[in-house]
Design a protein around this motif. Structure first.
Motif, PDB file in Angstrom:
ATOM      1  N   LEU A 238      58.296  30.618  25.357  1.00  0.00           N
ATOM      2  CA  LEU A 238      57.620  31.729  26.023  1.00  0.00           C
ATOM      3  C   LEU A 238      58.271  31.986  27.378  1.00  0.00           C
ATOM      4  CD1 LEU A 238      53.856  30.879  25.374  1.00  0.00           C
ATOM      5  CD2 LEU A 238      55.208  32.651  24.245  1.00  0.00           C
ATOM      6  N   PRO A 239      58.227  33.233  27.870  1.00  0.00           N
ATOM      7  CA  PRO A 239      58.702  33.485  29.234  1.00  0.00           C
ATOM      8  C   PRO A 239      57.889  32.672  30.232  1.00  0.00           C
ATOM      9  CG  PRO A 239      57.511  35.388  28.350  1.00  0.00           C
ATOM     10  CD  PRO A 239      57.732  34.453  27.206  1.00  0.00           C
ATOM     11  N   ASN A 240      58.554  32.273  31.330  1.00  0.00           N
ATOM     12  CA  ASN A 240      57.887  31.394  32.287  1.00  0.00           C
ATOM     13  C   ASN A 240      57.438  32.154  33.529  1.00  0.00           C
ATOM     14  OD1 ASN A 240      60.174  31.788  33.843  1.00  0.00           O
ATOM     15  ND2 ASN A 240      61.033  29.780  33.441  1.00  0.00           N
ATOM     16  N   ARG A 241      57.159  31.414  34.589  1.00  0.00           N
ATOM     17  CA  ARG A 241      56.612  31.994  35.818  1.00  0.00           C
ATOM     18  C   ARG A 241      57.543  33.037  36.431  1.00  0.00           C
ATOM     19  NH1 ARG A 241      52.671  29.702  39.137  1.00  0.00           N
ATOM     20  NH2 ARG A 241      52.818  27.794  37.875  1.00  0.00           N
ATOM     21  N   ASN A 242      58.875  32.816  36.341  1.00  0.00           N
ATOM     22  CA  ASN A 242      59.820  33.775  36.928  1.00  0.00           C
ATOM     23  C   ASN A 242      59.649  35.161  36.317  1.00  0.00           C
ATOM     24  OD1 ASN A 242      60.931  31.758  38.508  1.00  0.00           O
ATOM     25  ND2 ASN A 242      62.572  31.302  37.070  1.00  0.00           N
ATOM     26  N   LEU A 243      59.640  35.234  34.982  1.00  0.00           N
ATOM     27  CA  LEU A 243      59.497  36.527  34.312  1.00  0.00           C
ATOM     28  C   LEU A 243      58.089  37.088  34.497  1.00  0.00           C
ATOM     29  CD1 LEU A 243      61.525  36.147  30.992  1.00  0.00           C
ATOM     30  CD2 LEU A 243      62.185  37.212  33.136  1.00  0.00           C
ATOM     31  N   LEU A 244      57.091  36.202  34.624  1.00  0.00           N
ATOM     32  CA  LEU A 244      55.728  36.683  34.885  1.00  0.00           C
ATOM     33  C   LEU A 244      55.693  37.473  36.188  1.00  0.00           C
ATOM     34  CD1 LEU A 244      52.640  36.797  34.524  1.00  0.00           C
ATOM     35  CD2 LEU A 244      52.534  34.568  35.668  1.00  0.00           C
ATOM     36  N   TYR A 245      56.263  36.910  37.249  1.00  0.00           N
ATOM     37  CA  TYR A 245      56.256  37.607  38.527  1.00  0.00           C
ATOM     38  C   TYR A 245      57.065  38.903  38.457  1.00  0.00           C
ATOM     39  CZ  TYR A 245      53.762  34.161  41.307  1.00  0.00           C
ATOM     40  OH  TYR A 245      52.779  33.348  41.836  1.00  0.00           O
ATOM     41  N   GLN A 246      58.164  38.883  37.691  1.00  0.00           N
ATOM     42  CA  GLN A 246      58.944  40.109  37.549  1.00  0.00           C
ATOM     43  C   GLN A 246      58.122  41.204  36.886  1.00  0.00           C
ATOM     44  OE1 GLN A 246      62.869  39.629  35.797  1.00  0.00           O
ATOM     45  NE2 GLN A 246      63.181  37.665  36.843  1.00  0.00           N
ATOM     46  N   ALA A 357      41.182  39.062  35.736  1.00  0.00           N
ATOM     47  CA  ALA A 357      41.245  39.872  36.956  1.00  0.00           C
ATOM     48  C   ALA A 357      42.075  41.112  36.680  1.00  0.00           C
ATOM     49  CB  ALA A 357      41.834  39.081  38.117  1.00  0.00           C
ATOM     50  N   SER A 358      41.717  42.219  37.339  1.00  0.00           N
ATOM     51  CA  SER A 358      42.363  43.499  37.065  1.00  0.00           C
ATOM     52  C   SER A 358      42.769  44.187  38.368  1.00  0.00           C
ATOM     53  CB  SER A 358      41.406  44.406  36.277  1.00  0.00           C
ATOM     54  OG  SER A 358      41.959  45.695  36.085  1.00  0.00           O
ATOM     55  N   TYR A 359      43.906  44.866  38.338  1.00  0.00           N
ATOM     56  CA  TYR A 359      44.337  45.717  39.445  1.00  0.00           C
ATOM     57  C   TYR A 359      43.867  47.145  39.172  1.00  0.00           C
ATOM     58  CZ  TYR A 359      47.262  48.721  42.341  1.00  0.00           C
ATOM     59  OH  TYR A 359      47.701  49.680  43.215  1.00  0.00           O
ATOM     60  N   PRO A 360      43.293  47.835  40.144  1.00  0.00           N
ATOM     61  CA  PRO A 360      43.083  47.450  41.549  1.00  0.00           C
ATOM     62  C   PRO A 360      41.664  46.927  41.837  1.00  0.00           C
ATOM     63  CG  PRO A 360      42.748  49.792  41.319  1.00  0.00           C
ATOM     64  CD  PRO A 360      43.049  49.284  39.928  1.00  0.00           C
ATOM     65  N   SER A 361      40.856  46.724  40.810  1.00  0.00           N
ATOM     66  CA  SER A 361      39.451  46.358  41.017  1.00  0.00           C
ATOM     67  C   SER A 361      39.293  45.025  41.727  1.00  0.00           C
ATOM     68  CB  SER A 361      38.711  46.312  39.666  1.00  0.00           C
ATOM     69  OG  SER A 361      38.773  47.560  39.017  1.00  0.00           O
ATOM     70  N   HIS A 362      40.155  44.044  41.394  1.00  0.00           N
ATOM     71  CA  HIS A 362      39.953  42.687  41.903  1.00  0.00           C
ATOM     72  C   HIS A 362      41.022  42.231  42.880  1.00  0.00           C
ATOM     73  CE1 HIS A 362      37.972  42.502  37.747  1.00  0.00           C
ATOM     74  NE2 HIS A 362      37.012  42.600  38.637  1.00  0.00           N
ATOM     75  N   ALA A 363      42.113  42.954  42.992  1.00  0.00           N
ATOM     76  CA  ALA A 363      43.176  42.606  43.945  1.00  0.00           C
ATOM     77  C   ALA A 363      44.167  43.757  43.999  1.00  0.00           C
ATOM     78  CB  ALA A 363      43.879  41.314  43.539  1.00  0.00           C
ATOM     79  N   ASP A 364      44.855  43.877  45.143  1.00  0.00           N
ATOM     80  CA  ASP A 364      45.845  44.955  45.286  1.00  0.00           C
ATOM     81  C   ASP A 364      47.267  44.431  45.422  1.00  0.00           C
ATOM     82  OD1 ASP A 364      45.709  43.825  47.755  1.00  0.00           O
ATOM     83  OD2 ASP A 364      45.124  45.637  48.834  1.00  0.00           O
ATOM     84  N   ASP A 365      47.474  43.140  45.123  1.00  0.00           N
ATOM     85  CA  ASP A 365      48.827  42.584  45.105  1.00  0.00           C
ATOM     86  C   ASP A 365      48.878  41.475  44.062  1.00  0.00           C
ATOM     87  OD1 ASP A 365      48.507  39.810  46.471  1.00  0.00           O
ATOM     88  OD2 ASP A 365      47.521  41.198  47.857  1.00  0.00           O
ATOM     89  N   ASP A 367      49.950  38.217  44.111  1.00  0.00           N
ATOM     90  CA  ASP A 367      49.486  36.866  44.436  1.00  0.00           C
ATOM     91  C   ASP A 367      47.964  36.761  44.385  1.00  0.00           C
ATOM     92  OD1 ASP A 367      52.044  35.851  44.758  1.00  0.00           O
ATOM     93  OD2 ASP A 367      52.130  36.377  46.880  1.00  0.00           O
ATOM     94  N   ASN A 368      47.288  37.737  44.970  1.00  0.00           N
ATOM     95  CA  ASN A 368      45.820  37.698  44.957  1.00  0.00           C
ATOM     96  C   ASN A 368      45.259  37.939  43.563  1.00  0.00           C
ATOM     97  OD1 ASN A 368      44.924  37.091  47.648  1.00  0.00           O
ATOM     98  ND2 ASN A 368      45.752  39.065  48.276  1.00  0.00           N
ATOM     99  N   LEU A 369      45.961  38.724  42.761  1.00  0.00           N
ATOM    100  CA  LEU A 369      45.508  38.950  41.390  1.00  0.00           C
ATOM    101  C   LEU A 369      45.528  37.648  40.602  1.00  0.00           C
ATOM    102  CD1 LEU A 369      44.623  41.305  39.489  1.00  0.00           C
ATOM    103  CD2 LEU A 369      46.989  41.371  38.696  1.00  0.00           C
ATOM    104  N   LEU A 370      46.621  36.889  40.730  1.00  0.00           N
ATOM    105  CA  LEU A 370      46.711  35.594  40.056  1.00  0.00           C
ATOM    106  C   LEU A 370      45.692  34.604  40.611  1.00  0.00           C
ATOM    107  CD1 LEU A 370      50.582  35.186  39.766  1.00  0.00           C
ATOM    108  CD2 LEU A 370      48.975  35.248  37.856  1.00  0.00           C
ATOM    109  N   LYS A 371      45.531  34.597  41.924  1.00  0.00           N
ATOM    110  CA  LYS A 371      44.586  33.667  42.551  1.00  0.00           C
ATOM    111  C   LYS A 371      43.161  33.950  42.093  1.00  0.00           C
ATOM    112  CE  LYS A 371      43.042  34.258  46.673  1.00  0.00           C
ATOM    113  NZ  LYS A 371      42.919  34.437  48.141  1.00  0.00           N
ATOM    114  N   ASN A 372      42.803  35.221  42.005  1.00  0.00           N
ATOM    115  CA  ASN A 372      41.437  35.562  41.613  1.00  0.00           C
ATOM    116  C   ASN A 372      41.188  35.312  40.134  1.00  0.00           C
ATOM    117  OD1 ASN A 372      40.963  36.289  44.248  1.00  0.00           O
ATOM    118  ND2 ASN A 372      41.268  38.480  43.899  1.00  0.00           N
ATOM    119  N   ALA A 373      42.200  35.545  39.299  1.00  0.00           N
ATOM    120  CA  ALA A 373      42.048  35.207  37.875  1.00  0.00           C
ATOM    121  C   ALA A 373      41.897  33.705  37.712  1.00  0.00           C
ATOM    122  CB  ALA A 373      43.256  35.710  37.089  1.00  0.00           C
TER     123      ALA A 373
END
Length: 669
Positions: A238-246, A357-365, A367-373
């Protein structure tokens, strides 16, 4: 014939090597240089001199006067085995230890123009070891080098070089419009379609097309391997963290530009560390692979699955319109977890806690989207297993509290900051008190009473559930002994085991040791386990349960109906009691489906000579229905809330206590 001259000078790939002037040796050379210096290879590999003393002296003098990166002011000649003359140029490089060396490139010397036939023959001689071919203006092959024939076979037309006609058409169209062409392209060689780097020159004077091809498939494979190594998980592919952030960064840009939404699901497997610790990492790795395959099959085609490492996964879905789309994916994943995983000749079961977690309801960037999920996932894990939660603002505070509690949990175990409370258990139909369910609580010195749903997940994750579970068994046995010494009839004590505790290798010995320490007879101790726990490895569970039965312990299945055990295994498990989960009791008498499930469960248990207990009873109507179904015991707030040991003793005195054996059940929730 300027372009062809450049082509000959390049003689792709260019022969290059490094000279250690001080040691008169060649520490490195490329493939083209090895072919060019074929007569000197033995000397090269053994480190012997390959340059003359005169040249060495001349180069040594120049090295001191020329800075690194600069090219020498002169060339020196070299004649290859086939007689081709080359001019060698060198640029100064560092070899370490303040020593200088030369990076050398060899370029063929272009002789004066010869008649066309002689010129073509000369080119073929010069390109003898490379894949070189000459076509006429209709792209028909005129002549080719031996290396070309060995690599590509008998090529009659340039189209024969291409596996796809569209690629051939594109190539012919391009070369008809331009005199020179340089590109990386896939060509059909004798050993398959492979990547090549080609240089093409069209000469209007000779009406010939000259093509030089270099196989770069290994280079491409190496690039692909490095890319996969950096961007894909080696275990699951599976794709890893690098491709996730991309993808998340790209999704964020698109969502902002087009005013769209996207969301993520953060998954963490429930109790995976227990499996790794007890079955080893090979079994854990195989389970991770099976889980990844099933999750991938559970999500829609437009969603992407990533593995972050360990037992964490993330699902990304772009262009969403409502949070329900993400919830539907979570539901699908949980439903597909109901089947066991065939791993290492075992039938294992594992579920996942999921945060959404969903953009923009729960985070607008990102890092915060991942943190909130992640925070929502922790809420699901602390509540139970195989659950999902959508992020809410208060969850971030819960994460901080979660970490704070984790720091004090070991100290709490050492200093025994825990207590057991007891809720009366009632026998039907006479409604006599026959025992109690014991609930563990944490009396935190600063935060006060903490419920188990807050600290049990911490204990599971950290491994502290093992000493905590041992404390529960020992404390419950001591309380049982204390009641007996106070004059109460002998009672049966039931202790609910955690999944990790059940997998503990020395669990049977530990329980036997506590019984000996406290003086409690094994016939008065009952162990309670969940269906999911037993089905994680059904065969090993059967062996361990029989081990407990040899000690004389009673066995019970808790929350019956919420797991995934089969009747075939239910017959094999040496159990004596089924406890119907409160979720089936809540709407009893109001929901025909729940009525049917409870009635069938009681009838089945009676036919198997098993006792049935219904938990969560809160109304007289529920008691009436259970009584009509011939359920043996009930418990719930209709009769009493959980009581401390002193209050429970008073409750027994007030409401009467059966002379028959009773049961007191120690639980974590």
């Amino acid at each position: 014939m300027t372009d062809l001259t450049k082509l000959l000078q390049c003689k792709m790939p260019l022969a290059a090597w490094i000279i250690d002037v001080e040691h008169s040796s060649v520490p490195w050379c490329n493939d083209a240089a090895e072919q060019l210096l074929v007569d000197s290879l033995g000397e090269i590999h053994s480190g012997r001199r390959i340059i003359s003393d005169t040249l060495k002296e001349r180069l040594s003098l120049c090295l001191g006067a020329v800075e690194e990166g600069k090219t020498l002011a002169f060339n020196w000649p070299f004649i290859s085995k086939n007689g081709t003359r080359y001019n060698c140029t060198g640029s100064v490089i560092s070899l370490g230890d303040e020593r200088k060396g030369l990076s050398v490139e060899a370029r063929p010397v272009v002789l004066p123009s010869a008649p066309q036939h002689d010129q073509d023959a000369g080119l073929l001689r010069q390109f003898k070891t490379l894949s070189f071919v000459i076509f006429d203006m209709d792209c028909v092959c005129v002549e080719s080098s031996d290396a070309f024939k060995t690599h590509f076979g008998d090529i009659r037309h340039v189209r024969d070089l291409f596996a796809v006609s569209g690629a051939a058409n594109s190539f012919i169209s391009r070369i008809s419009k331009q005199e020179n062409l340089s590109q990386e392209i896939m060509l059909s060689a004798l050993d398959g379609v492979r990547w090549h780097r080609i240089e093409v020159s069209k000469n209007a004077l000779t009406n010939k097309i000259y093509l030089l091809a270099h196989d770069i498939q290994e280079e491409r494979d190496h690039e692909v391997a490095l890319y996969r190594l950096n961007n894909y998980d080696s275990l699951t592919n599976l794709p890893n963290r690098n491709l996730l952030y991309q993808q998340l960064e790209s999704a964020l840009i698109n969502a902002r530009k087009r005013q769209r939404e996207f969301g993520i699901l953060y998954l963490d497997l429930d109790g995976f560390k227990v499996i790794n610790d007890n079955f080893g990492h090979r079994v854990g790795d195989e389970l991770i692979q099976r889980v990844a395959e099933r999750i991938k099959a559970s999500i829609p085609s437009g969603a992407c699955l990533y593995r972050l490492g360990g037992d964490e996964f993330v699902v990304v879905l772009e262009n969403t319109h409502a949070i329900e789309e993400l919830e539907n994916i979570a539901t699908s994943i949980m439903q597909n977890a109901s089947n066991t995983y065939p791993v290492a000749k075992m039938e294992m079961m594992i579920t996942a806690s999921i945060g959404i977690a969903s953009y923009p309801s729960h985070a607008d960037d990102v890092d915060n989207l991942l943190k909130n999920a992640d925070a929502a996932m922790y809420r699901a894990k602390s509540t139970g297993h195989n659950l999902y939660f959508v992020y809410e603002n208060k969850m971030a505070d819960n994460i901080n509290a979660h970490l704070t509690l984790g720091g004090g949990l070991r100290k709490a175990i050492d200093e025994e900051e825990f207590v057991l409370h007891y809720q009366p258990k009632i026998r039907l139909p006479d409604e006599a008190v026959v025992g109690a369910e014991a609930l563990i609580r944490w009396l935190h010195p600063e935060l006060g009473m903490i419920s188990p749903d807050q600290f049990i997940p911490l204990a599971e994750e950290s491994g502290l559930i093992l000493p905590l579970g041992e404390w529960v068994i020992r404390r419950a046995c001591r309380q049982l002994q204390a009641w007996r010494e106070a004059g109460y009839p002998p009672i049966k004590l039931s202790v609910n085991l955690s999944s990790r505790q059940f997998m503990q290798a020395d669990l049977v010995d530990m329980v036997q040791r506590i019984l000996q320490e406290t003086g409690v007879d094994s016939e008065y101790l009952e162990l309670e386990l969940t269906e999911s726990m037993l089905m994680a490895d059904a065969q090993q569970s059967i062996e361990k349960l029989h081990g407990f039965r040899k000690l004389g312990l009673t066995l019970s299945i808790d929350d019956f109906g919420t797991g995934y055990s089969s009747l075939a295994y239910l017959k094999k498990f040496p159990i004596q009691t089924l406890k119907i989960d409160r979720s089936f009791i809540h709407d009893l008498g109001l929901d025909s489906d729940n009525d049917a499930i409870v009635k069938a469960t009681v009838a089945m248990a009676n036919s198997l000579n098993l006792k049935v207990i219904a938990e969560g009873v809160e109304s007289r109507a529920q008691v009436d229905v259970l009584n009509s179904y011939k359920c043996q015991e009930v418990q719930g707030y209709l009769f009493s809330k959980p009581l401390c040991s002193h209050e429970f003793a008073l409750y027994m005195d007030t409401h009467g206590f059966s002379n028959l054996s009773a049961s007191i059940e120690a639980d974590y929730v």
